[in-house]
Design an enzyme around this catalytic site. Structure first.
Site, PDB file in Angstrom:
ATOM      1  CE  LYS A 114      24.142 -43.413  16.392  1.00  0.00           C
ATOM      2  NZ  LYS A 114      23.827 -44.794  15.953  1.00  0.00           N
ATOM      3  CE1 TYR A 116       3.010 -16.653  10.806  1.00  0.00           C
ATOM      4  CE2 TYR A 116       4.479 -17.742  12.381  1.00  0.00           C
ATOM      5  CZ  TYR A 116       4.258 -16.789  11.382  1.00  0.00           C
ATOM      6  OH  TYR A 116       5.285 -15.998  10.975  1.00  0.00           O
TER       7      TYR A 116
END
Ligand SMILES: *Cc1c(COP(=O)(O)O)cnc(C)c1O
Length: 370
Positions: A39, A259
């Site tokens: 999956k 940042y």
């Protein structure tokens, strides 16, 4: 220049390691059938590539979550059994039939709907039956099982492949839920003798023989995740991630990197900026926590992970290694999947299924090609 040479980051997927892991699991659960859960695009590694490699090694039973994943896998693997864990969604009978997908029936209503379809077609239809033993997510509850057994005509309409359940705590060897679910499942098996019993996921398989029943459903361990993170990892690493150094610069106090100015340098520091970011699934929670290797030298990640970039302190890394165009190791022998996951505050499953679409992918051990 080749695509690999110019790539900002290279994700190397070792299909040989995946096959070795499947074989180890098949050996560990000897006597039970070893399927493979592919999956979420084979936990991020590529369901078609992984599926073909495992099918070639002898795996005949595959599990996906969504119908759509099953449809795509069917195109790659025409001759294997594909089971859909999501179950039978309303009005999807024709789609399941067209692509020969086997629903994992998760409720009494789903059993009935699939049985009605079987009677309509005049033949038995393959299905798995998922009974809940404590997860309380999907699967028939005790009342629904009683109801099913009170009138087995719906079961008679089905070619029942597996009676399955799913463990909630199998990664914790000593968790009391494991034995409780096993007992509950064994009792349900006595009442529902048709089909093969299937309880164990990766971690469940390594809980030992009493958990194996007739079939096992490994996912994460195939891709190198440690089934019991507090014990040595028996699985081979299947994923390696390398990022490209774009630039190297010196930063001196009182300046900062990235940042939010979260990393203030204490002294003259050499910073390498690397072409990997959270848009690639290199999780932002690794800000100021991740580590990389350049050759044998360790380089801590400093500052925040941004969308496209990370910054490493390479002050102690030899000059010839820390240079633009060079590669740094982010997942690999120095940085096993589970260690990266721990640094990010998550599990290997999330690191794998976040692996970005922007990485240049190299598959090892796959002669067949894409
Ligand atoms: C995902 C899944 C598995 C595989 O679990 P792993 O822990 O990755 O081995 C097995 N069974 C079910 C029902 C699942 O949803």
């Amino acid at each position: 220049m080749t695509a690999t040479e110019r790539a900002g980051a290279i994700l190397t997927i070792d299909l040989g390691a995946v096959v070795d892991n499947w074989r180890l699991i098949a050996q560990t659960a000897k006597g039970a059938e070893a399927g493979a859960v592919v999956k979420a695009d084979g936990y991020g590694l590529g369901a078609a590539r992984v599926g073909r490699a495992l099918a070639k090694a002898g795996c005949t039973t595959f599990y996906v979550a969504r119908i759509e994943e099953g449809v795509r896998l069917r195109a790659a693997l025409p001759a294997v059994d594909i089971h859909v864990l999501d179950g039978l969604l309303p009005a999807t009978q024709a789609d399941l039939m067209e692509h020969r997908l086997i629903p994992v029936l998760n409720s009494r209503d789903q059993v009935h709907a699939w049985a009605v379809h079987a009677r309509h077609l005049g033949r038995k239809l393959p299905a798995d039956l998922h009974v809940d033993t404590g997860m309380n997510r999907l699967g028939l509850d005790a009342g629904e099982v009683d109801d099913l057994l009170a009138d087995p005509s719906d079961l008679d309409a089905l070619d029942l492949r597996h009676v399955a359940s799913h463990l909630a705590c199998s990664d914790e060897r000593r968790h009391p839920m494991n034995a409780a679910q096993r007992e509950r499942f064994a009792e349900l098996r006595r009442r529902l003798p048709r089909g093969r019993g299937s309880l164990a996921n990766s971690s469940g398989i390594f809980l030992g023989k009493p958990f194996h029943f007739d079939a096992v459903r490994p996912g994460a361990a195939l891709y190198g995740v440690n089934p019991h993170p507090d014990e040595p990892n028996p699985m081979a690493q299947a994923v390696q991630l390398q990022g490209r150094i774009l630039q190297v610069r010196f930063v001196d106090s009182p300046h900062s990197v990235g940042y939010g100015a979260t990393h203030a340098v204490a002294r003259r520091t050499k910073i390498a900026t690397v072409a990997v970011g959270y848009a690639d699934g290199y999780l932002r929670s690794l800000s100021n926590r991740g580590t990389a290797h350049i050759g044998e030298a360790e380089a801590p990640l400093v500052g925040r992970v941004s969308m496209d970039l990370i910054t490493l302190d390479v002050t102690t890394v030899p000059e010839r290694l820390a240079r633009p165009g060079g590669l740094v190791d982010l997942i690999g022998p120095h940085h096993p999947l589970d260690a990266v996951a721990a640094a990010a505050g998550t599990i290997g499953y999330e690191i794998l299924t976040s692996l970005g679409a922007r990485y240049h992918r190299v598959y090892l051990g796959d002669e067949a090609g894409p």
